[in-house]
Write an enzyme that holds these catalytic residues in place. Structure first.
Site, mmCIF file in Angstrom:
data_model
loop_
_atom_site.group_PDB
_atom_site.id
_atom_site.type_symbol
_atom_site.label_atom_id
_atom_site.label_comp_id
_atom_site.label_asym_id
_atom_site.label_seq_id
_atom_site.Cartn_x
_atom_site.Cartn_y
_atom_site.Cartn_z
ATOM 1 N N HIS A 34 74.016 68.716 94.106
ATOM 2 C CA HIS A 34 73.711 70.148 94.154
ATOM 3 C C HIS A 34 73.396 70.597 95.582
ATOM 4 C CE1 HIS A 34 72.615 69.206 89.841
ATOM 5 N NE2 HIS A 34 73.427 70.222 89.682
ATOM 6 N N LYS A 146 83.433 67.224 90.248
ATOM 7 C CA LYS A 146 83.167 66.232 89.202
ATOM 8 C C LYS A 146 83.482 66.792 87.822
ATOM 9 C CE LYS A 146 79.098 64.937 87.573
ATOM 10 N NZ LYS A 146 79.301 64.754 86.097
ATOM 11 N N ASP A 147 83.210 68.076 87.618
ATOM 12 C CA ASP A 147 83.575 68.746 86.372
ATOM 13 C C ASP A 147 84.937 69.415 86.574
ATOM 14 O OD1 ASP A 147 81.099 68.381 84.678
ATOM 15 O OD2 ASP A 147 80.219 69.307 86.450
ATOM 16 N N SER A 183 72.982 64.645 86.671
ATOM 17 C CA SER A 183 71.622 64.754 86.146
ATOM 18 C C SER A 183 71.388 63.782 85.003
ATOM 19 C CB SER A 183 71.363 66.189 85.673
ATOM 20 O OG SER A 183 71.519 67.096 86.744
#
Length: 278
Positions: A34, A146-147, A183
């Site tokens: 992030h 990543k997504d 996370s």
């Protein structure tokens, strides 16, 4: 100027200082990945807004919404240290009216690969992202690679609905052992983590091969060797714009993506490849 915490549209309007605005949408539990998104946002805009909202619409009934990590105080410190101007932290009641009826449908691309495993997930993602765009009114929004399927669908939404926001995809940040930052990594025991490293290792082995069939085979061999502790959901090699599988004669960028469950934790990862068939 001190960090502002906004809870609703009125707070956001008051917090605007002029110039270009970059939005970094998150669900909190902020980590170095992030931070990299925030730094990219700061380089692209005058004001950075980080949203922190665990979106209930994108969790299925058997998923981890209730136990998803919520570390708001620590997240604020991360944002403060990275020079964020505004943290948008609405409640679920502020985001969704009790009688809400209208949501976005993610279409065919939202029903394949990750969407096949998590029905309705991408409908929830696109609904909350469009709401964030309407509330924050950013010029630029930053999302992690990543997504990858989420990123592709958000780009598709922006194009299809003429949303005036530039979408920037940021590279995946990895830990020293190769694991993609997430996370959810904090859920893994030491033993689980060793098993989970098969995901990034499979991507590296696949990326070293020249052709789609060999890429898939090399990656699959690594996953199979990890044993029954690794419950593989999918391994795909897809077009990054449509998330449909590519064939042997495909040329251009492709995404090698994997999802698997280790213990009670579901993880995803991917790598971007460039294919040049002979």
């Amino acid at each position: 100027m001190d960090l502002i915490v906004a809870r609703n549209r009125d707070d956001l309007v008051k917090a605007r200082t002029g110039g270009e605005v970059a939005l970094v949408p998150t669900m909190g539990a902020l980590h170095e990945g992030h931070r990299s998104l925030i730094r990219l946002a700061r380089a692209r805009a005058d004001q950075v807004v980080v949203s922190i909202f665990v979106n209930p619409l994108q969790f299925g009934p058997s998923e981890d919404f209730s136990r998803y990590p919520r570390t708001f105080d620590a997240d604020l410190e991360v944002c403060r240290s990275e020079g964020v101007s505004v943290v948008f932290h609405p409640s679920a009641e502020d985001m969704y009216h009790p009688d809400r009826q209208v949501s976005l449908h993610s279409g065919r691309m939202g029903e394949i690969v990750e969407g096949a495993s998590r029905p309705g997930h991408f409908d929830g993602v696109l609904t909350v992202v469009l709401k964030l765009f309407n509330l924050v009114q950013p010029h630029v929004a930053i999302f992690g690679q990543k997504d990858a399927q989420q990123l592709a669908l958000i780009r598709r939404m922006v194009a299809d609905l003429d949303v005036p926001v530039e979408i920037i995809g940021a590279p995946t940040v990895r830990e020293p052992d190769g694991m993609a930052l997430s996370s959810r990594n904090r859920y893994l025991s030491a033993a689980d983590r060793q098993v989970a490293l098969a995901l990034s290792r499979a991507l590296r082995e696949g990326a070293a091969e020249p052709a789609p069939s060999r890429i898939r085979a090399a990656a699959r061999a690594v996953l199979d060797a990890a044993g029954p502790e690794l419950d593989v959901d999918y391994l795909v090699l897809v077009d990054p714009a449509t998330f449909t599988e590519v064939g042997e004669t495909y040329s251009g960028e492709a995404v090698l993506a994997v999802a698997a469950r280790v213990g009670a934790t579901r993880l995803i990862d991917n790598v971007i490849l460039t294919l040049n068939p002979a």
